[in-house]
Scaffold this motif. Structure first.
Motif, mmCIF file in Angstrom:
data_model
loop_
_atom_site.group_PDB
_atom_site.id
_atom_site.type_symbol
_atom_site.label_atom_id
_atom_site.label_comp_id
_atom_site.label_asym_id
_atom_site.label_seq_id
_atom_site.Cartn_x
_atom_site.Cartn_y
_atom_site.Cartn_z
ATOM 1 N N MET A 121 18.933 72.676 83.046
ATOM 2 C CA MET A 121 18.993 74.122 83.009
ATOM 3 C C MET A 121 20.179 74.580 83.858
ATOM 4 S SD MET A 121 17.265 76.533 81.495
ATOM 5 C CE MET A 121 16.352 75.200 80.786
ATOM 6 N N PRO A 122 20.973 75.505 83.351
ATOM 7 C CA PRO A 122 22.135 75.969 84.113
ATOM 8 C C PRO A 122 21.715 76.841 85.290
ATOM 9 C CG PRO A 122 21.861 77.327 82.178
ATOM 10 C CD PRO A 122 20.840 76.224 82.085
ATOM 11 N N THR A 123 22.597 76.950 86.253
ATOM 12 C CA THR A 123 22.352 77.881 87.349
ATOM 13 C C THR A 123 22.556 79.302 86.839
ATOM 14 O OG1 THR A 123 24.649 77.914 88.064
ATOM 15 C CG2 THR A 123 23.221 76.211 89.038
ATOM 16 N N VAL A 124 22.087 80.261 87.595
ATOM 17 C CA VAL A 124 22.265 81.660 87.220
ATOM 18 C C VAL A 124 23.748 81.988 87.094
ATOM 19 C CG1 VAL A 124 21.962 84.051 88.010
ATOM 20 C CG2 VAL A 124 20.063 82.451 88.152
ATOM 21 N N GLY A 125 24.538 81.517 88.033
ATOM 22 C CA GLY A 125 25.976 81.786 88.002
ATOM 23 C C GLY A 125 26.641 81.208 86.762
ATOM 24 N N LYS A 126 26.281 79.979 86.408
ATOM 25 C CA LYS A 126 26.853 79.336 85.220
ATOM 26 C C LYS A 126 26.423 80.077 83.952
ATOM 27 C CE LYS A 126 28.883 75.979 82.976
ATOM 28 N NZ LYS A 126 30.316 75.890 82.890
ATOM 29 N N ALA A 127 25.161 80.476 83.883
ATOM 30 C CA ALA A 127 24.667 81.209 82.712
ATOM 31 C C ALA A 127 25.371 82.556 82.581
ATOM 32 C CB ALA A 127 23.156 81.397 82.807
ATOM 33 N N LYS A 128 25.600 83.227 83.688
ATOM 34 C CA LYS A 128 26.307 84.514 83.638
ATOM 35 C C LYS A 128 27.751 84.314 83.197
ATOM 36 C CE LYS A 128 23.555 87.333 86.709
ATOM 37 N NZ LYS A 128 23.583 88.271 87.830
ATOM 38 N N SER A 129 28.365 83.235 83.634
ATOM 39 C CA SER A 129 29.719 82.928 83.201
ATOM 40 C C SER A 129 29.761 82.682 81.697
ATOM 41 C CB SER A 129 30.221 81.693 83.957
ATOM 42 O OG SER A 129 31.494 81.326 83.510
ATOM 43 N N MET A 130 28.771 81.988 81.187
ATOM 44 C CA MET A 130 28.680 81.739 79.750
ATOM 45 C C MET A 130 28.499 83.056 78.997
ATOM 46 S SD MET A 130 26.225 78.398 79.984
ATOM 47 C CE MET A 130 26.132 78.012 78.256
ATOM 48 N N ALA A 131 27.698 83.958 79.536
ATOM 49 C CA ALA A 131 27.468 85.249 78.892
ATOM 50 C C ALA A 131 28.752 86.074 78.854
ATOM 51 C CB ALA A 131 26.361 86.013 79.611
ATOM 52 N N ARG A 132 29.539 86.013 79.923
ATOM 53 C CA ARG A 132 30.822 86.729 79.933
ATOM 54 C C ARG A 132 31.756 86.178 78.866
ATOM 55 N NH1 ARG A 132 29.697 86.916 85.465
ATOM 56 N NH2 ARG A 132 30.777 84.976 85.881
ATOM 57 N N ALA A 133 31.731 84.856 78.671
ATOM 58 C CA ALA A 133 32.567 84.236 77.640
ATOM 59 C C ALA A 133 32.132 84.695 76.250
ATOM 60 C CB ALA A 133 32.496 82.716 77.751
ATOM 61 N N VAL A 134 30.825 84.786 76.029
ATOM 62 C CA VAL A 134 30.304 85.281 74.743
ATOM 63 C C VAL A 134 30.773 86.713 74.523
ATOM 64 C CG1 VAL A 134 28.207 85.962 73.502
ATOM 65 C CG2 VAL A 134 28.299 83.761 74.674
ATOM 66 N N GLU A 135 30.635 87.544 75.541
ATOM 67 C CA GLU A 135 31.034 88.938 75.433
ATOM 68 C C GLU A 135 32.525 89.072 75.133
ATOM 69 O OE1 GLU A 135 30.328 93.161 77.754
ATOM 70 O OE2 GLU A 135 30.124 91.303 78.876
ATOM 71 N N SER A 136 33.343 88.274 75.797
ATOM 72 C CA SER A 136 34.787 88.318 75.565
ATOM 73 C C SER A 136 35.138 87.893 74.143
ATOM 74 C CB SER A 136 35.515 87.414 76.558
ATOM 75 O OG SER A 136 35.405 87.925 77.855
ATOM 76 N N ALA A 137 34.493 86.836 73.670
ATOM 77 C CA ALA A 137 34.766 86.346 72.318
ATOM 78 C C ALA A 137 34.369 87.384 71.274
ATOM 79 C CB ALA A 137 34.021 85.036 72.075
ATOM 80 N N LEU A 138 33.239 88.026 71.478
ATOM 81 C CA LEU A 138 32.801 89.044 70.529
ATOM 82 C C LEU A 138 33.684 90.285 70.595
ATOM 83 C CD1 LEU A 138 28.928 88.726 70.856
ATOM 84 C CD2 LEU A 138 30.368 87.975 68.956
ATOM 85 N N CYS A 139 34.105 90.644 71.785
ATOM 86 C CA CYS A 139 34.991 91.802 71.954
ATOM 87 C C CYS A 139 36.306 91.574 71.208
ATOM 88 C CB CYS A 139 35.241 92.049 73.438
ATOM 89 S SG CYS A 139 36.239 93.510 73.765
ATOM 90 N N ALA A 140 36.799 90.348 71.231
ATOM 91 C CA ALA A 140 38.029 90.014 70.521
ATOM 92 C C ALA A 140 37.870 90.200 69.015
ATOM 93 C CB ALA A 140 38.452 88.583 70.828
ATOM 94 N N LYS A 141 36.632 90.151 68.541
ATOM 95 C CA LYS A 141 36.337 90.349 67.117
ATOM 96 C C LYS A 141 35.866 91.781 66.843
ATOM 97 C CE LYS A 141 36.460 85.913 65.790
ATOM 98 N NZ LYS A 141 37.339 85.399 64.776
ATOM 99 N N ASN A 142 36.040 92.666 67.831
ATOM 100 C CA ASN A 142 35.627 94.071 67.734
ATOM 101 C C ASN A 142 34.117 94.239 67.566
ATOM 102 O OD1 ASN A 142 38.230 95.176 68.049
ATOM 103 N ND2 ASN A 142 38.671 94.696 65.919
#
Length: 55
Positions: A1-22
Motif C-alpha cells: 500500500m502506498p504512503t499518503v504522500g505517494k498516493a497524493k503525488s499519483m493523484a496530482r499526476a492523474v489530474e495533470s494528465a487529464l487537464c492536458a486533455k481538457n
C-alpha cells in the motif's frame, strides 16, 4: 500500500494528465481514482490503511 504522500503525488499526476486533455476533475475525485487502482473503495480507506495522517 502506498504512503499518503505517494498516493497524493499519483493523484496530482492523474489530474495533470487529464487537464492536458481538457478534462476537469476535482482533487477528491483524483484521490478516489488512485485508491480504486489499489482495489479500495475510496480515498478514506486508502488513507486509513496507510496508517499515516492525511496531509
Amino acid at each position: 500500500m502506498p504512503t499518503v504522500g505517494k498516493a497524493k503525488s499519483m493523484a496530482r499526476a492523474v489530474e495533470s494528465a487529464l487537464c492536458a486533455k481538457n478534462v476537469t476533475i476535482t482533487d477528491g475525485e483524483c484521490l478516489d481514482i488512485v485508491a480504486r487502482r489499489f482495489g479500495l473503495k475510496d480515498w478514506n480507506v486508502l488513507s486509513a490503511m496507510s496508517g499515516l495522517p492525511c496531509r
